[in-house]
Design an enzyme around this catalytic site. Structure first.
Site, PDB file in Angstrom:
ATOM      1  N   LYS A  69      -1.121  -9.501   3.584  1.00 13.26           N
ATOM      2  CA  LYS A  69      -0.160  -8.907   4.496  1.00 13.26           C
ATOM      3  C   LYS A  69      -0.922  -7.855   5.316  1.00 13.26           C
ATOM      4  O   LYS A  69      -1.878  -7.132   4.713  1.00 13.26           O
ATOM      5  CB  LYS A  69       1.077  -8.114   3.904  1.00 13.26           C
ATOM      6  CG  LYS A  69       1.792  -7.356   5.265  1.00 13.26           C
ATOM      7  CD  LYS A  69       3.293  -7.004   4.736  1.00 13.26           C
ATOM      8  CE  LYS A  69       3.259  -5.712   4.111  1.00 13.26           C
ATOM      9  NZ  LYS A  69       2.935  -4.744   4.727  1.00 13.26           N
ATOM     10  N   GLU A 113      -0.916  -5.310   8.982  1.00 14.29           N
ATOM     11  CA  GLU A 113      -0.253  -4.680  10.143  1.00 14.29           C
ATOM     12  C   GLU A 113      -0.779  -4.788  11.455  1.00 14.29           C
ATOM     13  O   GLU A 113      -1.968  -4.706  11.644  1.00 14.29           O
ATOM     14  CB  GLU A 113       0.012  -2.991   9.759  1.00 14.29           C
ATOM     15  CG  GLU A 113       0.460  -2.829   8.567  1.00 14.29           C
ATOM     16  CD  GLU A 113       0.617  -1.401   8.071  1.00 14.29           C
ATOM     17  OE1 GLU A 113       0.571  -0.462   9.127  1.00 14.29           O
ATOM     18  OE2 GLU A 113       1.022  -1.032   7.188  1.00 14.29           O
ATOM     19  N   GLU A 118       9.838  -3.721  10.403  1.00 10.92           N
ATOM     20  CA  GLU A 118      10.089  -2.685   9.824  1.00 10.92           C
ATOM     21  C   GLU A 118      10.666  -1.516  10.889  1.00 10.92           C
ATOM     22  O   GLU A 118      10.040  -1.165  11.985  1.00 10.92           O
ATOM     23  CB  GLU A 118       8.880  -1.585   9.010  1.00 10.92           C
ATOM     24  CG  GLU A 118       9.118  -0.529   8.637  1.00 10.92           C
ATOM     25  CD  GLU A 118       8.129   0.053   7.698  1.00 10.92           C
ATOM     26  OE1 GLU A 118       7.195  -0.633   7.294  1.00 10.92           O
ATOM     27  OE2 GLU A 118       8.266   1.127   7.123  1.00 10.92           O
ATOM     28  N   ASP A 139       0.984  -1.222   0.070  1.00  5.62           N
ATOM     29  CA  ASP A 139      -0.018  -0.178   0.131  1.00  5.62           C
ATOM     30  C   ASP A 139       0.774   1.223   0.038  1.00  5.62           C
ATOM     31  O   ASP A 139       0.211   2.420  -0.048  1.00  5.62           O
ATOM     32  CB  ASP A 139      -0.943  -0.073   1.343  1.00  5.62           C
ATOM     33  CG  ASP A 139      -0.273  -0.266   2.366  1.00  5.62           C
ATOM     34  OD1 ASP A 139       0.787  -0.114   2.618  1.00  5.62           O
ATOM     35  OD2 ASP A 139      -1.294  -0.178   3.492  1.00  5.62           O
ATOM     36  N   SER A 140       2.300   1.163  -0.075  1.00  4.35           N
ATOM     37  CA  SER A 140       3.123   2.200  -0.252  1.00  4.35           C
ATOM     38  C   SER A 140       2.788   2.851  -1.423  1.00  4.35           C
ATOM     39  O   SER A 140       3.217   3.967  -1.908  1.00  4.35           O
ATOM     40  CB  SER A 140       4.692   1.713  -0.168  1.00  4.35           C
ATOM     41  OG  SER A 140       4.687   0.577  -1.123  1.00  4.35           O
ATOM     42  N   ASP A 155      -1.077  -6.212   0.219  1.00  3.70           N
ATOM     43  CA  ASP A 155      -1.533  -5.489   1.586  1.00  3.70           C
ATOM     44  C   ASP A 155      -2.906  -5.554   1.480  1.00  3.70           C
ATOM     45  O   ASP A 155      -3.431  -5.181   0.506  1.00  3.70           O
ATOM     46  CB  ASP A 155      -0.831  -4.129   1.521  1.00  3.70           C
ATOM     47  CG  ASP A 155       0.620  -4.149   2.126  1.00  3.70           C
ATOM     48  OD1 ASP A 155       1.116  -4.990   3.024  1.00  3.70           O
ATOM     49  OD2 ASP A 155       1.259  -3.118   1.851  1.00  3.70           O
TER      50      ASP A 155
HETATM   51  O1  KIV Z   1       3.530  -1.161   1.655  1.00  2.00           O
HETATM   52  C1  KIV Z   1       4.721  -1.372   1.553  1.00  2.00           C
HETATM   53  O2  KIV Z   1       5.477  -1.096   0.703  1.00  2.00           O
HETATM   54  C2  KIV Z   1       5.253  -2.188   2.713  1.00  2.00           C
HETATM   55  C3  KIV Z   1       6.674  -2.197   2.875  1.00  2.00           C
HETATM   56  C4  KIV Z   1       7.201  -1.009   3.454  1.00  2.00           C
HETATM   57  C5  KIV Z   1       7.147  -3.529   3.731  1.00  2.00           C
HETATM   58  O3  KIV Z   1       4.537  -2.556   3.672  1.00  2.00           O
END
Ligand code: KIV
Length: 263
Positions: free
Chosen positions: A112, A114, A181, A44-45, A83
C-alpha cells in the site's frame, strides 16, 4: 481456502463487506484470521501503536519488513497488505520497486502506498511488474505536516472532485484496492460507486466495499487520542477474540460504521 485479491474483488462485486484490521505480529495474525478478518494490514501505524511516536514518519522499511515477516508467519489464510513507509517509494518508481520487492519477499500479498495522481506512474510501474498495489487517499498520515494535522479531507466540491480524479488515476494505473481515509460519507459513497476498485474505508462512511480499523483502537489499548471513526469493541466482549468477532460481524452486517463514526 486462502483469501486472494480475486476473492476480495468477488466479495466486493457481490456486496459482501470486507473486514480489515491492522496487524503487526504472528499471534494476532492467527487470532484475527480465526475470528474472520479478511485482510491483515501491516500498517505503518505501528509507528504510533508499537513505537509510541506521534506520527508514522519514523517507520523504516526494515521495520516494515520485520513486522510483515512476523504477520506472514502467523497467517494461513488472510490476505496480507504491507505499507510502504515514508521515504521508501516517493523518490522514483525504481525505488518503490526495490522497497516493494522486500515487503513481498517478507510475505506481503500486496503493498500500500499513499497519494493519488502523483503516484499513478509508480502504481502502474509496480503493477506491470506483478506487484499488486493498494492506493490510499483522503487523509494520508505520511503527509500530516503538509495537511496541517490529522484532518478530514474532501470537504467542499473542489476537494471532493480532486479525490475523484485521484481515484480515476489510480484505477487507470491498475490499483487493486483503495483505502479511503477520513472524508465525508457522501464522498466515500460517490468514490465507491464510481470506481471499479473495491474501497476499504476508515472514516469514509458505510458505503465502502469494506472497513479497516487500527487493532489497538478496537481493543481500546491505544493510550493516545483515538479518532472519531474508531470504535472500542472490548466493553462487554469478554475476550479479545470475541471483540474481534463482533467487529467482523458489524462490518459484514453494515452496523459499523454507525453515524457517530462518520463525517
Ligand atoms: O497504517 C495504517 O494503519 C493505515 C490505516 C490507517 C489504513 O494505513
Amino acid at each position: 481456502m486462502k483469501t486472494t485479491l480475486h476473492t476480495l474483488q468477488q466479495m466486493a462485486a457481490k456486496g459482501d463487506r470486507i473486514a480489515t484490521l491492522t496487524c503487526y505480529d504472528a499471534s494476532f495474525a492467527a487470532l484475527l484470521e480465526t475470528a474472520g478478518v479478511d485482510i491483515l494490514l501491516v500498517g505503518d501505524s505501528l509507528g504510533m501503536t508499537l513505537q509510541g511516536s506521534e506520527t508514522t514518519l519514523g517507520v523504516t522499511l526494515d521495520h516494515m519488513v520485520y513486522h510483515t515477516r512476523c504477520v506472514a508467519s502467523g497467517a494461513r489464510k488472510a490476505f496480507i497488505i504491507a505499507d510502504l513507509p515514508f521515504g521508501s517509494y516517493q523518490e522514483s518508481s525504481q525505488q518503490a520497486l526495490r522497497s516493494a520487492t522486500q515487503l513481498m519477499a517478507a510475505g506481503a500479498h500486496m503493498v500500500k502506498l499513499e497519494g493519488g495522481q502523483p503516484m499513478a506512474e509508480t502504481v502502474a510501474f509496480l503493477t506491470a511488474r506483478g506487484i499488486p498495489v493498494c492506493g490510499h487517499i483522503g487523509l494520508t498520515p505520511q503527509s500530516v505536516h503538509q495537511l496541517g494535522g490529522y484532518r478530514v479531507q474532501g470537504r467542499g466540491d473542489a476537494a471532493a472532485e480532486r479525490l475523484l480524479q485521484d481515484t480515476r488515476a489510480l484505477q487507470q494505473a491498475g490499483a487493486g484496492l483503495l483505502v479511503l481515509e477520513a472524508m465525508p460519507s457522501t464522498v466515500g459513497k460517490e468514490i465507491s460507486t464510481k470506481t471499479a476498485i473495491p474501497t476499504i474505508g476508515i472514516g469514509a462512511g458505510p458505503d465502502c466495499a469494506g472497513q479497516v480499523l487500527v487493532l489497538h483502537d478496537i481493543l481500546g489499548i491505544y493510550p493516545g487520542k483515538t479518532p472519531k471513526f474508531a470504535k472500542n469493541f472490548m466493553p462487554g466482549a469478554g475476550s479479545i477474540q470475541a471483540a474481534v468477532q463482533t467487529f467482523v460481524q458489524e462490518v459484514k452486517s453494515g452496523a459499523f460504521p454507525a453515524p457517530e463514526h462518520c463525517f
